[in-house]
Design a protein around this motif. Sequence first.
Motif, short mmCIF file in Angstrom:
data_model
loop_
_atom_site.label_atom_id
_atom_site.label_comp_id
_atom_site.label_asym_id
_atom_site.label_seq_id
_atom_site.Cartn_x
_atom_site.Cartn_y
_atom_site.Cartn_z
N TYR A 489 -31.51 15.40 20.44
CA TYR A 489 -31.75 16.69 21.09
C TYR A 489 -32.51 17.65 20.18
O TYR A 489 -33.10 18.62 20.64
CB TYR A 489 -30.41 17.31 21.51
N SER A 490 -32.50 17.39 18.84
CA SER A 490 -33.08 18.34 17.89
C SER A 490 -34.61 18.30 17.92
O SER A 490 -35.21 17.38 18.49
CB SER A 490 -32.60 18.02 16.47
N ILE A 491 -35.20 19.30 17.27
CA ILE A 491 -36.65 19.37 17.17
C ILE A 491 -37.20 18.12 16.49
O ILE A 491 -38.18 17.52 16.93
CB ILE A 491 -37.08 20.62 16.38
N ALA A 492 -36.53 17.73 15.40
CA ALA A 492 -37.00 16.57 14.65
C ALA A 492 -36.98 15.32 15.51
O ALA A 492 -37.87 14.48 15.43
CB ALA A 492 -36.13 16.38 13.41
N GLY A 493 -35.93 15.22 16.34
CA GLY A 493 -35.83 14.05 17.20
C GLY A 493 -37.01 13.96 18.15
O GLY A 493 -37.50 12.87 18.44
N ARG A 494 -37.47 15.12 18.63
CA ARG A 494 -38.59 15.10 19.57
C ARG A 494 -39.90 14.79 18.87
O ARG A 494 -40.74 14.06 19.40
CB ARG A 494 -38.67 16.45 20.29
N LEU A 499 -44.13 10.54 17.27
CA LEU A 499 -44.70 9.73 16.18
C LEU A 499 -44.38 8.26 16.37
O LEU A 499 -45.16 7.38 16.01
CB LEU A 499 -44.14 10.23 14.84
N ASN A 500 -43.21 8.00 16.95
CA ASN A 500 -42.75 6.62 17.07
C ASN A 500 -43.61 5.79 18.02
O ASN A 500 -43.61 4.56 17.96
CB ASN A 500 -41.29 6.60 17.53
N VAL A 501 -44.35 6.47 18.91
CA VAL A 501 -45.26 5.75 19.80
C VAL A 501 -46.26 4.95 18.97
O VAL A 501 -46.60 3.81 19.28
CB VAL A 501 -45.99 6.74 20.74
N VAL A 502 -46.70 5.57 17.86
CA VAL A 502 -47.65 4.91 16.97
C VAL A 502 -46.96 3.89 16.07
O VAL A 502 -47.51 2.83 15.77
CB VAL A 502 -48.38 5.97 16.10
N MET A 503 -45.73 4.21 15.66
CA MET A 503 -45.06 3.39 14.63
C MET A 503 -44.25 2.23 15.21
O MET A 503 -43.97 1.26 14.50
CB MET A 503 -44.13 4.28 13.79
N ALA A 504 -43.88 2.31 16.47
CA ALA A 504 -43.04 1.25 17.04
C ALA A 504 -43.68 -0.14 16.95
O ALA A 504 -42.99 -1.12 16.66
CB ALA A 504 -42.67 1.58 18.48
N PRO A 505 -45.00 -0.24 17.17
CA PRO A 505 -45.60 -1.59 17.11
C PRO A 505 -45.44 -2.29 15.76
O PRO A 505 -45.48 -3.52 15.70
CB PRO A 505 -47.08 -1.33 17.42
N ILE A 506 -45.26 -1.53 14.68
CA ILE A 506 -45.10 -2.19 13.38
C ILE A 506 -43.63 -2.29 12.98
O ILE A 506 -43.31 -2.48 11.81
CB ILE A 506 -45.92 -1.49 12.27
N GLY A 507 -42.73 -2.12 13.95
CA GLY A 507 -41.33 -2.39 13.69
C GLY A 507 -40.50 -1.19 13.30
O GLY A 507 -39.31 -1.32 13.05
N PHE A 508 -41.12 -0.01 13.26
CA PHE A 508 -40.36 1.18 12.85
C PHE A 508 -39.60 1.75 14.04
O PHE A 508 -40.06 1.67 15.18
CB PHE A 508 -41.30 2.24 12.28
N ASN A 509 -38.44 2.35 13.75
CA ASN A 509 -37.69 3.02 14.81
C ASN A 509 -37.81 4.53 14.64
O ASN A 509 -38.48 5.03 13.73
CB ASN A 509 -36.22 2.57 14.80
N ARG A 510 -37.14 5.25 15.52
CA ARG A 510 -37.27 6.72 15.50
C ARG A 510 -36.75 7.31 14.20
O ARG A 510 -37.30 8.28 13.68
CB ARG A 510 -36.51 7.30 16.69
#
Lengths: 620, 85
Positions: A489-494, A499-510
């Motif tokens: 719910y926090s700002i950082a989470g959003r 950012l995770n849209v870009v990072m998810a393909p290389i295995g990174f999570n939120r």
Amino acid sequence: MTTIPLVALVGNPNAGKSALFNALTGARQKLGNYPGVTVERKSGRISLSDGRPVELVDLPGTYSLDPTSPDEQVTRDVILGRQEGERLPDALVIVVDAANLENHLRFALELIALGLPTILALNMVDLATRDGLELDANILSRDLGVPVIATVAVRKRGLDHLRGALDGLLDGGARVLRPARPDVGFDARRADARRIARSAIVAETPSRRLTAAVDRVALHPFFGLILLLALLFVMFQAVYAWSEAPIAMIEGWAAATSDAVTAALPDGLLRSFLVDGVINGVGSVVVFLPQILVLFFFILMLEATGYMTRAAFMMDGLMARVGLSGRAFIPLLSSFACAVPGIMATRTISDPKDRLTTILIAPLMTCSARLPVYAVIIGAFIPARTVGPGIGLQGLVLFSLYVAGIIGAFVVALVLRITVTKGKSSGFLMEMPKYQFPRPQDILIGLWQRAVIFLKRAGTIIFASTVILWLLLSFPKPPVGSTVSPVSYSIAGRIAGGLNVVMAPIGFNRDISLALIPAMAAREVAVSALATVYSLEANDDEAALERSLGDRLKGRWSLPTALAFLAWFVFAPQCISTIAVTRRETNGWRWPAFMVGYLFALAYCAAGITFWTATALGLG
Amino acid sequence: MRLHLYPLRKPGYVESVDWSVLSAAEGQRLREFGICEGASIEALHRGGLLGRGPLACKVGRMTIAMRRNHAEAIDVRSGPDAPEQ
């Protein structure tokens, strides 16, 4: 008001000038920069025999007043009274290596000709005697026309005589000028130096016995390389083995402090801030100070013993192949401690293209700030298993990460030298100093300075990042009864979600994306960032508070993700200080921008390849 | 004989230096290291597994490292001490 007299220590590199400076000033030193340039200014206070204070400044070493590097230029400008932000010195202490007198005297003659009040410190007389060279300081003093004091800086010998001689030079604080001698030119100075040195020699044997004997091994084409690799390997293994006990102590302290605050305060915002934002965040970084100091210990030892240049010699064949000088080895090796001083150390590389290339690849050396990150991931995901005689799997993985950085740097250097920094290299010319035992105090001063620098980063950049992250993670609060977790719910989470849209393909999570944002301040912030994320999320699970960060990661990340995270940190330029110092050293934003761009691209590709390969191999 | 071909650990003297093949900065540094006509010099070690790396030399009482192209510019001879400069 009488100005405190300024005395400059000046001399050839490897004359022992900094050891003399340390011996005279102890820990009472001030570190800064000369204005307008990024050359380090080291000054300190000493007292003369009658108690009068004097400011001592340790100028960069140089071979003449004809500079071929930014450091040498500062030395010349200070001595000639042209350096902005510095007074003309009231006196000079010329430090020469007694065992290399003829060569060092040439520069000394150039300095004496300036007419400033001058003393010659005949340093390292113990090593000269060890190697069969006996000198008469009185004859030398007569021929040079200035006081000559024999010193052994590393053993604090001759320092009282030096102070006494300074008394005479700085009589009443007034500058006692000698008439300047006409400059006789390089060749004549060289001839004078030879004649004067010959005159001062009482007895001499032809060789430097200890240095020659050790060099037969250290510079041997095969055994020298084995020695170098062995030293590097011991360094890496020691980072873990020697740090174990201090780390346990620091962790115990952090846990005890957390418990005390938890017991003293009611549940709420203040307690959350102190426990999760402050103690947890800063503690997660300080706990790795022992590893950083062990690494610095080895680097300082290599430099102080004189072996560092031998390592550069052994590496030059390889470095030349990728278009660099063996001299680049020293800044690059320094970058294993921290790319910031490593990049600044490139000032000793005269050739602009060599220097720029070295700056651009320095961040690829595995700096000490990566250690906290590597240590947590390796500790959590790599089994503590022995895979050979005395070789731990964890140590081996760490070694592999170092090697990956080095190989990456060399490939990049090769590409740069045929593209953006192309041009003929001007070569590799280096003095190789005598071997000597380092003075424990010099090592301690060096370690202290680096510890302070690191903790200041922990106390400012990292702390600020941790607090900002805590704010981003803590606000806004989810409504009562909401099923969305507080972090999401926090700002950082959003932000992390985007950012995770870009990072998810290389295995990174939120959570990883969330940690990478503040980790731009400094790599080690990634550790405190992750600690904060998981610590906060454990608020509603008391049992989870007892688990270490490593255990939490193990429960949330797959092995391919962890390996991809390691690969990312081999290459990613997550250090604002490195970016800032690159801007200063290259005088603009062009090269920092280039560096950031290519390094992030490399990091993304490396993490992706690692993740996809590990997944394909079924390691998930 | 060119320094890079001169036998290791055999004392010699600098006969001449071909300054024209060196850059100004390289030439200056070599002179600052004491390399000039008549200087005593001794090749100590050749770096690299095949001996194609840098060369370590003793000049006076100082040990210096240089690359092959620097060594190729320095002509060395053995024999009696050079006359005082």
